[in-house]
Design an enzyme around this catalytic site. Sequence first.
Site, PDB file in Angstrom:
ATOM      1  N   ASN A 107      -2.601  -6.019   9.620  1.00  0.00           N
ATOM      2  CA  ASN A 107      -3.269  -4.729   9.844  1.00  0.00           C
ATOM      3  C   ASN A 107      -4.698  -4.799   9.322  1.00  0.00           C
ATOM      4  O   ASN A 107      -5.146  -5.846   8.869  1.00  0.00           O
ATOM      5  CB  ASN A 107      -2.475  -3.607   9.161  1.00  0.00           C
ATOM      6  CG  ASN A 107      -2.343  -3.865   7.673  1.00  0.00           C
ATOM      7  OD1 ASN A 107      -3.323  -3.896   6.946  1.00  0.00           O
ATOM      8  ND2 ASN A 107      -1.114  -4.088   7.218  1.00  0.00           N
ATOM      9  N   ASP A 136      10.951  -1.667   1.568  1.00  0.00           N
ATOM     10  CA  ASP A 136       9.946  -0.694   1.127  1.00  0.00           C
ATOM     11  C   ASP A 136       9.749  -0.882  -0.380  1.00  0.00           C
ATOM     12  O   ASP A 136      10.537  -0.394  -1.207  1.00  0.00           O
ATOM     13  CB  ASP A 136      10.400   0.733   1.460  1.00  0.00           C
ATOM     14  CG  ASP A 136       9.264   1.716   1.255  1.00  0.00           C
ATOM     15  OD1 ASP A 136       8.502   1.566   0.274  1.00  0.00           O
ATOM     16  OD2 ASP A 136       9.114   2.619   2.090  1.00  0.00           O
ATOM     17  N   LYS A 177       9.479   8.532  -1.104  1.00  0.00           N
ATOM     18  CA  LYS A 177       9.046   7.329  -1.830  1.00  0.00           C
ATOM     19  C   LYS A 177       9.306   7.460  -3.332  1.00  0.00           C
ATOM     20  O   LYS A 177       9.174   6.494  -4.074  1.00  0.00           O
ATOM     21  CB  LYS A 177       7.553   7.086  -1.604  1.00  0.00           C
ATOM     22  CG  LYS A 177       7.184   6.839  -0.142  1.00  0.00           C
ATOM     23  CD  LYS A 177       7.109   5.365   0.165  1.00  0.00           C
ATOM     24  CE  LYS A 177       6.727   5.126   1.611  1.00  0.00           C
ATOM     25  NZ  LYS A 177       6.751   3.711   1.982  1.00  0.00           N
TER      26      LYS A 177
HETATM   27  O1  PMT Z   1      -7.846  -2.177   2.052  1.00  0.00           O
HETATM   28  P1  PMT Z   1      -8.908  -1.211   2.575  1.00  0.00           P
HETATM   29  O2  PMT Z   1      -9.579  -1.738   3.825  1.00  0.00           O
HETATM   30  O3  PMT Z   1      -9.874  -0.814   1.497  1.00  0.00           O
HETATM   31  O4  PMT Z   1      -8.162   0.110   3.038  1.00  0.00           O
HETATM   32  C1  PMT Z   1      -7.511   0.919   2.096  1.00  0.00           C
HETATM   33  C2  PMT Z   1      -6.162   1.444   2.638  1.00  0.00           C
HETATM   34  C3  PMT Z   1      -6.401   2.343   3.836  1.00  0.00           C
HETATM   35  C4  PMT Z   1      -5.256   0.267   3.028  1.00  0.00           C
HETATM   36  C5  PMT Z   1      -5.475   2.225   1.457  1.00  0.00           C
HETATM   37  O5  PMT Z   1      -6.306   3.262   1.027  1.00  0.00           O
HETATM   38  C6  PMT Z   1      -4.149   2.814   1.880  1.00  0.00           C
HETATM   39  O6  PMT Z   1      -4.049   3.896   2.428  1.00  0.00           O
HETATM   40  N1  PMT Z   1      -3.052   2.065   1.580  1.00  0.00           N
HETATM   41  C7  PMT Z   1      -1.667   2.395   1.975  1.00  0.00           C
HETATM   42  C8  PMT Z   1      -1.403   1.863   3.342  1.00  0.00           C
HETATM   43  C9  PMT Z   1       0.032   2.072   3.798  1.00  0.00           C
HETATM   44  O7  PMT Z   1       0.724   1.110   3.946  1.00  0.00           O
HETATM   45  O8  PMT Z   1       0.409   3.304   3.937  1.00  0.00           O
HETATM   46  P2  PMT Z   1       1.939   3.718   4.369  1.00  0.00           P
HETATM   47  O9  PMT Z   1       1.881   5.173   4.563  1.00  0.00           O
HETATM   48  O10 PMT Z   1       2.415   2.860   5.463  1.00  0.00           O
HETATM   49  O11 PMT Z   1       2.805   3.366   3.076  1.00  0.00           O
HETATM   50  C10 PMT Z   1       3.036   4.304   2.041  1.00  0.00           C
HETATM   51  C11 PMT Z   1       3.177   3.597   0.712  1.00  0.00           C
HETATM   52  O12 PMT Z   1       4.327   2.735   0.730  1.00  0.00           O
HETATM   53  C12 PMT Z   1       2.014   2.717   0.332  1.00  0.00           C
HETATM   54  O13 PMT Z   1       1.780   2.858  -1.053  1.00  0.00           O
HETATM   55  C13 PMT Z   1       2.481   1.299   0.658  1.00  0.00           C
HETATM   56  O14 PMT Z   1       1.878   0.337  -0.214  1.00  0.00           O
HETATM   57  C14 PMT Z   1       3.974   1.410   0.408  1.00  0.00           C
HETATM   58  N2  PMT Z   1       4.788   0.536   1.259  1.00  0.00           N
HETATM   59  C15 PMT Z   1       4.783   0.657   2.617  1.00  0.00           C
HETATM   60  C16 PMT Z   1       5.579  -0.141   3.394  1.00  0.00           C
HETATM   61  C17 PMT Z   1       6.426  -1.091   2.772  1.00  0.00           C
HETATM   62  N3  PMT Z   1       7.209  -1.877   3.460  1.00  0.00           N
HETATM   63  N4  PMT Z   1       6.418  -1.194   1.417  1.00  0.00           N
HETATM   64  C18 PMT Z   1       5.634  -0.413   0.670  1.00  0.00           C
HETATM   65  O15 PMT Z   1       5.629  -0.517  -0.565  1.00  0.00           O
END
Ligand code: PMT
Length: 399
Positions: free
Chosen positions: A206, A302, A337
């Site tokens: 991504n 996750d 979460k």
């Molecule tokens: O890296 P940059 O270019 O500076 O951009 C920053 C960012 C946009 C990546 C950052 O600010 C951000 O939003 N990160 C979270 C991205 C994400 O995966 O969002 P999500 O809504 O899909 O996940 C929610 C949370 O669960 C996040 O804390 C993620 O780390 C965690 N997660 C998600 C999927 C997974 N399989 N395991 C996880 O732990």
Amino acid sequence: MAIPVLLGITASIAAYKIPELIRLLREKNCEVKVVLSFGAKEFVTPLTLQTLSNNPVYEALLDASAENTMSHIALARWAQRILIAPASANFIAKLSCGIADDLLTTLCLATQAPLFLAPAMNQAMWANPATQHNFKTLLSRGIQFIGPTEGVQACGEFGLGRMAEPEEIANQLLFSIEKPLLAGQKILITAGPTQEALDPIRFLTNRSSGKMGYALAKTALALGADVTLISGPTALSPPPHCKFIPLKTAKEMLSAVENEIEHHTVFISTAAVSDYYLPSPALQKIKKEKTTLTLSLEPSPDILSLMAHRMPRPYCVGFAAETQYSLADIQEKKIKKACDILVVNDVSREDIGFEKEDNALTVLTENEIIHLEKTSKMNIAQQLLKIISEKIKEKSNVL
Ligand code: PMT
């Protein structure tokens, strides 16, 4: 009492912004003394700098009259912080080699004060392997860098090499002087994307650059925390003095987090972890056929949710990259979460989020919704870590 800041200016067009930097530093209770490198005064006049700093401007290493009152050693001792802005490629190269052929380079060698550099140069000069090598050498010696940032340059090119804005430089310099808010905290941060192989050549990933997570790591270190940074593949250098664990896949990230979590008091999950992976990637390159290619992907673990549901567990902060959401959606995500804080990043905006230098965030704590307005990722990391430190304090007062 005013904070003694020695401001070194080297030869770069960005020097025209320095009078504003001096004004901001003085507004924030700093006493500023300016030292010019050879060539800097072609870009900004000593008279302007003297008037704004309300101090004499120093230029010569061997100035008989100045030697009597304020030698390079005395200046080096006087400073509580030394800031070089703009720092040219030439100055960075000289500092990394320990060359002392003018007043500024000599006092940088002589000082015990923390050194901060705000580089400014053409993007190709910044990207040049020689400059990158010098940059890494200085980082490894604990010298702190503010910027450079990305944007349109004076030469008309676009890229990384612009000097950070004066306000950002002043904020970061002073932030390092404030009381270490996070002293005693051990912070585990995940950053960047993950890569899930499809075959030996291709992978799912991504747009995460790691900038937000690395900004948090740098800032947490500056605030006195011990930091472990677990990162997917990025083009960034890890900050010095943190434990750095590079990896590729979501499963590798899970096992690194599992190994580290119990030694930490705070977990910040900034990484954009791939939600799906291919359990058995092809061993050979998938050949192009005329038919549709179907891949059967499995959900990845996750990591945040698994860690936040453990007991005991550190204080857990999740990020949520969203393109469309309602308050109810993000509140539900926070509950699912099980994190203490959920930080929402609106990645539908072109000017913030993935890859960008700036960000704007909505922070959902246990009882509040706080909007952090658009600013650099370093500034926003400072604001977010301040909120986290306050919430941890509140929690420990309740327990
Ligand atoms: O890296 P940059 O270019 O500076 O951009 C920053 C960012 C946009 C990546 C950052 O600010 C951000 O939003 N990160 C979270 C991205 C994400 O995966 O969002 P999500 O809504 O899909 O996940 C929610 C949370 O669960 C996040 O804390 C993620 O780390 C965690 N997660 C998600 C999927 C997974 N399989 N395991 C996880 O732990």
